[in-house]
Scaffold this active site. Structure first.
Site, mmCIF file in Angstrom:
data_model
loop_
_atom_site.group_PDB
_atom_site.id
_atom_site.type_symbol
_atom_site.label_atom_id
_atom_site.label_comp_id
_atom_site.label_asym_id
_atom_site.label_seq_id
_atom_site.Cartn_x
_atom_site.Cartn_y
_atom_site.Cartn_z
ATOM 1 N N ASP A 15 0.828 -1.386 -0.057
ATOM 2 C CA ASP A 15 -0.159 0.091 0.279
ATOM 3 C C ASP A 15 0.741 1.480 0.303
ATOM 4 O OD1 ASP A 15 -2.175 -1.260 0.124
ATOM 5 O OD2 ASP A 15 -2.276 -1.217 1.883
ATOM 6 N N LYS A 66 -11.781 -4.862 -5.920
ATOM 7 C CA LYS A 66 -12.781 -4.395 -5.911
ATOM 8 C C LYS A 66 -14.004 -4.274 -7.081
ATOM 9 C CE LYS A 66 -11.710 -4.242 -0.902
ATOM 10 N NZ LYS A 66 -10.232 -3.900 -1.250
ATOM 11 N N ILE A 70 -21.502 -2.930 -13.829
ATOM 12 C CA ILE A 70 -22.942 -3.522 -14.848
ATOM 13 C C ILE A 70 -22.418 -4.911 -15.278
ATOM 14 C CG2 ILE A 70 -24.623 -1.570 -15.233
ATOM 15 C CD1 ILE A 70 -22.793 -1.679 -18.690
ATOM 16 N N ARG A 181 -2.695 -8.994 13.232
ATOM 17 C CA ARG A 181 -2.012 -7.851 13.865
ATOM 18 C C ARG A 181 -0.977 -8.868 14.936
ATOM 19 N NH1 ARG A 181 -2.681 -4.786 10.641
ATOM 20 N NH2 ARG A 181 -2.870 -2.569 10.668
HETATM 21 O O1 C5P Z 1 -2.076 -2.274 7.503
HETATM 22 P P1 C5P Z 1 -2.791 -3.523 7.430
HETATM 23 O O2 C5P Z 1 -2.357 -4.871 7.566
HETATM 24 O O3 C5P Z 1 -4.097 -3.014 8.010
HETATM 25 O O4 C5P Z 1 -3.882 -3.334 5.330
HETATM 26 C C1 C5P Z 1 -4.789 -4.240 5.386
HETATM 27 C C2 C5P Z 1 -5.172 -4.660 3.795
HETATM 28 O O5 C5P Z 1 -6.418 -4.854 3.620
HETATM 29 C C3 C5P Z 1 -4.962 -3.294 2.913
HETATM 30 O O6 C5P Z 1 -4.367 -3.102 2.525
HETATM 31 C C4 C5P Z 1 -6.301 -2.717 3.312
HETATM 32 O O7 C5P Z 1 -6.855 -2.049 2.039
HETATM 33 C C5 C5P Z 1 -7.144 -4.469 2.811
HETATM 34 N N1 C5P Z 1 -8.695 -4.638 3.681
HETATM 35 C C6 C5P Z 1 -8.811 -4.510 4.616
HETATM 36 N N2 C5P Z 1 -9.684 -4.787 5.140
HETATM 37 C C7 C5P Z 1 -11.067 -5.310 4.764
HETATM 38 C C8 C5P Z 1 -10.710 -5.101 3.570
HETATM 39 C C9 C5P Z 1 -8.862 -5.155 2.981
HETATM 40 O O8 C5P Z 1 -8.200 -3.591 5.466
HETATM 41 N N3 C5P Z 1 -11.892 -5.796 5.206
#
Ligand code: C5P
Length: 238
Positions: A15, A66, A70, A181
């Site tokens: 990201d 994502k 249509i 995490r």
């Molecule tokens: O940095 P982090 O571990 O929070 O990144 C999570 C990744 O997963 C990001 O790319 C975020 O856009 C994606 N994501 C999310 N929750 C969702 C779908 C995608 O955090 N429901």
């Protein structure tokens, strides 16, 4: 793509803005994570071509684009992403969009479609605001069943939902979970977090991790730690 090794189950979220920053980050992570996730931020800042470049160089690429549009546009988009050689693509879990993408790719495609059930940033009040009368929990389950009926191979969900979803959709659906995490790590803006080991033990197939790896002073070591936890989680499943 088969999930042969624990590393194949770790998707690192690149990201960042721009190709140069992405290439620096990829270098720092090395090949410790089996899957490279490219989302809107990188794709819309000159990084879209990296999906194909990395896939052609043999990396497993997760195009987190994502899709929702249509039917014909979703179908053409899914076909174009399939042509890049990407391994995974996200589609919002609306029945028509999912059916269009599944039909466009044909039987058993190399590109695995993942349905985004309900964004984890949405709570019941946000859903009501957007015109839905279901709670987030009800809508997640409803869309998961609709994804299965549409022939989708996988879902994006919270690791906290993994066990219930596994019961609802059976053993074959890929459950891909962000919001991961380390136990001693910063939560950041995620709210409902789970450790890598617990997510896997609870039935998640692939973990999406961004900042716990990419913001670490030693991204390779952080990715290795996640892979070790994945291995421990798999052992717990028995
Ligand atoms: O940095 P982090 O571990 O929070 O990144 C999570 C990744 O997963 C990001 O790319 C975020 O856009 C994606 N994501 C999310 N929750 C969702 C779908 C995608 O955090 N429901």
């Amino acid at each position: 793509m088969a999930l042969r090794t624990p590393k194949d189950r770790l998707a690192v979220a690149i990201d960042v803005t721009g190709r140069d920053a992405a290439l620096r980050l990829l270098e720092a992570v090395g090949d410790e994570a089996g899957i490279i996730k490219i989302g809107h931020r990188l794709a819309y800042s000159g990084g879209f071509s990296l999906i194909e470049e990395l896939a052609q160089s043999g990396r497993h690429v997760f195009a987190d684009l994502k899709l929702l549009d249509i039917d014909q546009t979703v179908a053409e988009g899914a076909r174009s992403v399939a042509a890049t050689g990407a391994a995974y693509l996200t589609v919002h879990a609306y029945p028509k969009a999912m059916r269009a993408a599944v039909d466009a790719l044909g039987p058993d495609p190399a590109l695995k479609l993942l349905g985004v059930t309900v964004l984890t940033s949405m709570d019941d009040a946000d859903l009501a605001d957007a015109g839905y009368s279901d709670t987030a929990e009800t809508l997640v389950m409803k869309r998961a069943r609709q994804a299965k009926a549409a022939g989708m191979p996988g879902l994006i969900c919270s690791a906290r939902e993994a066990a219930a979803l596994r019961t609802a959709v059976g053993p074959d659906m890929l459950l891909v979970t962000p919001g991961i995490r380390f136990a001693d790590g910063d939560i950041g803006d995620q709210k409902r977090v789970v450790t890598p080991q617990k997510a896997i033990a609870d039935g998640a197939d692939i973990l999406v991790m961004g900042r716990p790896i990419t913001a670490n002073a030693d991204p390779k070591a952080a990715a290795r730690r996640a892979v070790d936890e994945i291995e421990a989680g798999l052992a717990k499943r028995g």
